[in-house]
Structure formats: structure tokens, C-alpha cells
Design a protein around this motif. Structure first.
Motif, PDB file in Angstrom:
ATOM      1  N   MET A 252     -21.887 -45.222  46.952  1.00 41.56           N
ATOM      2  CA  MET A 252     -22.319 -44.113  45.967  1.00 41.56           C
ATOM      3  C   MET A 252     -21.004 -43.649  45.250  1.00 41.56           C
ATOM      4  N   ILE A 253     -20.981 -43.480  43.879  1.00 38.47           N
ATOM      5  CA  ILE A 253     -20.142 -42.848  43.200  1.00 38.47           C
ATOM      6  C   ILE A 253     -20.361 -41.741  42.214  1.00 38.47           C
ATOM      7  N   ALA A 254     -19.319 -41.117  41.853  1.00 37.22           N
ATOM      8  CA  ALA A 254     -19.637 -40.191  40.746  1.00 37.22           C
ATOM      9  C   ALA A 254     -18.609 -39.977  39.655  1.00 37.22           C
ATOM     10  N   PRO A 255     -18.762 -39.487  38.572  1.00 36.58           N
ATOM     11  CA  PRO A 255     -17.235 -39.474  37.903  1.00 36.58           C
ATOM     12  C   PRO A 255     -16.127 -38.780  38.285  1.00 36.58           C
ATOM     13  N   ALA A 256     -15.165 -38.946  38.292  1.00 34.47           N
ATOM     14  CA  ALA A 256     -13.938 -38.147  38.452  1.00 34.47           C
ATOM     15  C   ALA A 256     -13.968 -36.815  38.087  1.00 34.47           C
ATOM     16  N   ARG A 257     -13.532 -35.913  38.321  1.00 35.60           N
ATOM     17  CA  ARG A 257     -13.422 -34.394  38.117  1.00 35.60           C
ATOM     18  C   ARG A 257     -14.867 -33.922  38.349  1.00 35.60           C
ATOM     19  N   THR A 258     -15.484 -34.471  39.141  1.00 28.98           N
ATOM     20  CA  THR A 258     -16.750 -33.859  39.621  1.00 28.98           C
ATOM     21  C   THR A 258     -16.080 -32.911  40.759  1.00 28.98           C
ATOM     22  N   PRO A 259     -16.670 -31.548  40.737  1.00 25.14           N
ATOM     23  CA  PRO A 259     -16.334 -30.540  41.618  1.00 25.14           C
ATOM     24  C   PRO A 259     -16.501 -31.126  43.068  1.00 25.14           C
ATOM     25  N   GLU A 260     -15.340 -30.693  43.844  1.00 27.97           N
ATOM     26  CA  GLU A 260     -15.301 -31.311  45.443  1.00 27.97           C
ATOM     27  C   GLU A 260     -16.711 -30.802  45.831  1.00 27.97           C
ATOM     28  N   LYS A 261     -17.187 -29.465  45.677  1.00 24.78           N
ATOM     29  CA  LYS A 261     -18.199 -29.156  46.521  1.00 24.78           C
ATOM     30  C   LYS A 261     -19.531 -29.639  46.103  1.00 24.78           C
ATOM     31  N   ILE A 262     -19.679 -30.382  44.909  1.00 27.32           N
ATOM     32  CA  ILE A 262     -20.801 -30.914  44.510  1.00 27.32           C
ATOM     33  C   ILE A 262     -20.675 -32.563  45.221  1.00 27.32           C
ATOM     34  N   VAL A 263     -19.493 -33.040  45.139  1.00 26.23           N
ATOM     35  CA  VAL A 263     -19.287 -34.281  45.638  1.00 26.23           C
ATOM     36  C   VAL A 263     -19.673 -34.143  47.249  1.00 26.23           C
ATOM     37  N   ALA A 264     -19.357 -33.328  47.854  1.00 27.52           N
ATOM     38  CA  ALA A 264     -19.631 -32.714  49.235  1.00 27.52           C
ATOM     39  C   ALA A 264     -21.138 -32.827  49.322  1.00 27.52           C
ATOM     40  N   THR A 265     -21.735 -32.094  48.598  1.00 28.18           N
ATOM     41  CA  THR A 265     -22.947 -31.975  48.654  1.00 28.18           C
ATOM     42  C   THR A 265     -23.861 -33.374  48.573  1.00 28.18           C
ATOM     43  N   LEU A 266     -23.271 -34.182  47.435  1.00 29.43           N
ATOM     44  CA  LEU A 266     -23.840 -35.339  47.422  1.00 29.43           C
ATOM     45  C   LEU A 266     -23.850 -36.340  48.427  1.00 29.43           C
ATOM     46  N   ASN A 267     -22.462 -36.430  49.126  1.00 31.47           N
ATOM     47  CA  ASN A 267     -22.254 -36.896  50.425  1.00 31.47           C
ATOM     48  C   ASN A 267     -23.165 -36.538  51.330  1.00 31.47           C
ATOM     49  N   ARG A 268     -23.375 -35.212  51.686  1.00 29.32           N
ATOM     50  CA  ARG A 268     -24.243 -34.868  52.713  1.00 29.32           C
ATOM     51  C   ARG A 268     -25.743 -35.215  52.605  1.00 29.32           C
ATOM     52  N   LEU A 269     -26.076 -35.271  51.140  1.00 28.51           N
ATOM     53  CA  LEU A 269     -27.540 -35.608  50.754  1.00 28.51           C
ATOM     54  C   LEU A 269     -27.718 -37.002  51.113  1.00 28.51           C
ATOM     55  N   ALA A 270     -26.800 -37.891  50.828  1.00 35.09           N
ATOM     56  CA  ALA A 270     -26.837 -39.192  51.059  1.00 35.09           C
ATOM     57  C   ALA A 270     -27.090 -39.711  52.472  1.00 35.09           C
ATOM     58  N   ASN A 271     -25.979 -39.025  53.024  1.00 36.04           N
ATOM     59  CA  ASN A 271     -25.822 -39.516  54.700  1.00 36.04           C
ATOM     60  C   ASN A 271     -27.145 -38.998  55.386  1.00 36.04           C
ATOM     61  N   GLU A 272     -27.804 -37.903  54.813  1.00 35.62           N
ATOM     62  CA  GLU A 272     -28.926 -37.355  55.568  1.00 35.62           C
ATOM     63  C   GLU A 272     -29.953 -38.326  55.340  1.00 35.62           C
ATOM     64  N   ALA A 273     -30.042 -38.550  54.135  1.00 40.07           N
ATOM     65  CA  ALA A 273     -30.860 -39.593  53.825  1.00 40.07           C
ATOM     66  C   ALA A 273     -31.039 -41.033  54.422  1.00 40.07           C
ATOM     67  N   MET A 274     -29.684 -41.453  54.487  1.00 37.55           N
ATOM     68  CA  MET A 274     -29.475 -42.882  55.142  1.00 37.55           C
ATOM     69  C   MET A 274     -29.778 -42.857  56.729  1.00 37.55           C
ATOM     70  N   ALA A 275     -29.589 -41.448  57.369  1.00 38.93           N
ATOM     71  CA  ALA A 275     -30.014 -41.404  58.654  1.00 38.93           C
ATOM     72  C   ALA A 275     -31.428 -41.419  59.083  1.00 38.93           C
ATOM     73  N   ASP A 276     -32.225 -41.190  58.005  1.00 41.10           N
ATOM     74  CA  ASP A 276     -33.681 -41.190  58.289  1.00 41.10           C
ATOM     75  C   ASP A 276     -34.128 -42.391  58.591  1.00 41.10           C
ATOM     76  N   PRO A 277     -34.874 -42.557  60.118  1.00 40.77           N
ATOM     77  CA  PRO A 277     -35.145 -43.861  60.414  1.00 40.77           C
ATOM     78  C   PRO A 277     -36.062 -44.504  59.651  1.00 40.77           C
ATOM     79  N   GLY A 278     -36.930 -44.208  58.765  1.00 34.81           N
ATOM     80  CA  GLY A 278     -37.640 -44.931  57.850  1.00 34.81           C
ATOM     81  C   GLY A 278     -36.786 -45.716  56.810  1.00 34.81           C
ATOM     82  N   VAL A 279     -35.881 -44.886  56.308  1.00 32.67           N
ATOM     83  CA  VAL A 279     -34.779 -45.448  55.322  1.00 32.67           C
ATOM     84  C   VAL A 279     -34.151 -46.758  56.062  1.00 32.67           C
TER      85      VAL A 279
END
Length: 322
Positions: A252-279
Motif C-alpha cells: 500500500m502506498i500514498a503520495p509523497a508529502r502525505t502528513p506522517e500522522k495520516i500515513v501512520a493512521t493508514l498503516n494502522r488501519l491496513a494492519n488491523e484489517a489484515m490481522a482480521d481472521p476473515g481477511v
């Protein structure tokens, strides 16, 4: 002091909208670009992970398939999007570490892209057409050495990972086989089934239906361990070629210059989604292995993969257009 306080207050007013946006993110739908047509691994990952992210954020994740140039066009669309976190992408190894080395692409991976997370890895399987008189790796290499320059291997396109997998196979086995590029995996498989080409490396999910049907013969899986979806197929290490490790991957990628806090939020959401047993189960059913890491780890991974495949391209003498 009054001037200093005024400047600080002014800066706070300027920065507060950006900080608030990062803290509240997301507040509207997120567009997730897939640089390939529907039905492929990128698309499967985006839809499965995106659906769980929708449930977590209460905001729709809208999938947009934007194919072309082996994933380059869709990756460029992400790189040139507004850096606000509302346009992201699920892209493949080829677009990030192979194509930029082989040809001129309209983006700079280091300057224009913000890595979010490695999503999945997927092993490449070496298969041969049913008319090839080889049932294992030793027999295939012996056949190629007996007929230098006669056998060929198909790929899903010049510069893609299946192409480089074939080149690495040539180097590792010290054989002379000819590359035959196609415009995607489907036409390559069709010609394998029609016995127009002899062999190929492709993502396991793409090859699996033909393996199960017995229409293509598996030789080896380019992974560290066998796949539960094809438990009878040995790994390249088991057949005496441990350096022939061929795993595709998607991130998963985002455009450069995306605020670090938003990248961190995307990272957290993606990893939480991928940790789901159904996923995990849905992706595993397709032969896709969930990964997940931090943005910093993903960037280091991209750098290491770039060096690896650059060496293969150089040592194999693969022509580039840069």
C-alpha cells in the motif's frame, strides 16, 4: 515578546487545519487505486482489505482499477494525487522496484511515493506445458542444456517479476532459454495450454486452477516453504536451488508529502484489517500470504528489493530503455 507570541499564534492558526485533518482522518471516502484490471491479485487484496478498512473507519473505500504499462500508469496516478491520504494504492513489486530501473517512468519512487505497508507476498510457481518431457527441475534443466536456445519461457510482460524470475532461473541454472513476453498473464497461460511456449513463472493464484486441472505441470515453487494450496509441489530450495527465491509482493502506498500522522493512521488501519481472521482466510484461499509492517520497514524492503533485481537485470544482460 509580543511579536514572538503573535508569530506563534499565527503559525498555530496556519498549522491547526492540517493537524486537525490528520487527527480526524478519515472523514470522507478513500479512493484505492489498483493498477491492473479486476480479478488479479492487486484487485483481490484491495477489495478484501478495503472492505475491512471500510468497516473500521465507517468510510467507504472506493476501488478504482486503472491499468496500463505493467502497473506504471496506476502507480503514477497515486504519486500525482493530492497528498491528503484520500488517494492510496495497492501496487506490485514491478511498478516499484523493476520498471523504474528498466525504463523511464513518470514518477520517482523515492521522491514521489510514501510507503504505507507491505500487504502480502505471493510465491511464483515454475510450470511447464503438458508436452514438455520434464517432470522435475533436474529433468527440465537437463533438457534445456541439451537444447541451448531452443526452449522458451513466457512472461506477463517485459520488466515484470515473471520476466525477471525467468532471467534469474537462467542465471542460477546456467541455461540458455528465450524470453517470450505477453500482454498479461492470461494470454501467456493460453499459449502454454496451447503448447506454443514451454514454461513460465507466475503468481500462484493465477496458476493454481491449471495445476488442479492437470493442464500444466508444476516444477517448483519459488518460496521458502511449500504452499498448503499445492502441498505436493517442492520448493526451489528442496530441488537444490535455494537462491532461486521468487516471491512477488504487493504494498500500500500514498503520495509523497502525505502528513506522517495520516500515513501512520493508514498503516494502522491496513494492519488491523489484515490481522482480521476473515481477511487472512480470504487471502490465504488465493495463495496470498499476509505481511504487514511499518512505513519505515516497507521503505527499507523496497530499497533491498531494488538492489536485488537491479543486480539480476545487470548480470543477465537484460536490455533496458533508460
Amino acid at each position: 515578546m509580543r511579536i514572538a507570541r503573535t508569530l506563534i499564534a499565527g503559525l498555530s492558526l496556519l498549522l491547526s487545519p492540517a493537524l486537525a485533518a490528520a487527527q480526524d482522518f478519515p472523514t470522507k471516502p478513500i479512493k484505492m487505486i489498483v493498477p491492473f484490471p479486476p480479478g488479479g491479485p492487486n484487485d483481490i487484496i484491495a477489495r478484501v482489505v478495503g472492505q475491512r478498512m471500510t468497516e473500521l473507519t465507517k468510510q467507504p473505500i472506493i476501488i478504482e482499477n486503472r491499468s496500463g504499462q505493467a502497473g506504471v500508469l496506476g502507480t503514477d496516478a497515486v504519486a500525482k494525487a493530492a497528498p491528503d491520504g484520500y488517494t492510496i494504492g495497492i501496487v506490485s513489486a514491478s511498478a516499484l522496484v523493476i520498471n523504474p530501473f528498466m525504463e523511464r517512468v513518470p514518477y520517482d519512487v523515492v521522491k514521489d511515493i510514501a510507503p504505507v505497508t507491505l500487504t502480502v507476498t505471493v510465491p511464483e510457481m515454475l510450470v511447464v506445458a503438458s508436452n514438455v518431457p520434464a517432470g522435475n527441475m533436474a529433468e527440465l534443466i537437463a533438457l534445456a542444456k541439451a537444447q541451448p536456445g531452443k526452449l522458451n519461457f513466457a512472461s506477463a510482460g517485459i520488466g515484470g517479476l515473471p520476466h525477471l524470475a525467468g532471467e534469474l532461473f537462467k542465471l542460477t541454472a546456467k541455461i540458455d532459454i528465450v524470453h517470450v513476453p505477453y500482454r498479461g498473464a492470461a494470454p501467456a497461460i493460453n499459449d502454454l495450454l496451447g503448447q506454443q511456449v514451454e514454461m513460465t513463472f507466475l503468481d500462484l493464484p493465477v496458476i493454481l486452477p491449471q495445476i488442479k486441472a492437470g493442464t500444466l505441470r508444476p516444477i517448483a515453487l519459488g518460496a521458502r516453504t511449500r504452499s498448503p494450496l499445492a502441498p505436493d509441489v517442492p520448493t526451489t530450495a528442496e530441488v537444490g536451488m535455494p537462491d532461486l527465491l521468487i516471491e512477488n509482493w504487493y504494498g500500500m502506498i500514498a503520495p509523497a508529502r502525505t502528513p506522517e500522522k495520516i500515513v501512520a493512521t493508514l498503516n494502522r488501519l491496513a494492519n488491523e484489517a489484515m490481522a482480521d481472521p476473515g481477511v487472512k482466510e480470504k487471502l490465504a484461499d488465493q495463495g496470498l500470504i499476509v505481511a504487514g509492517d511499518t512505513p519505515e520497514q516497507f521503505r527499507s524492503f523496497i530499497e533491498a528489493e531494488t538492489r536485488k533485481w537491479a543486480d539480476v537485470i545487470k548480470n543477465a544482460g537484460v536490455e533496458t530503455t533508460k
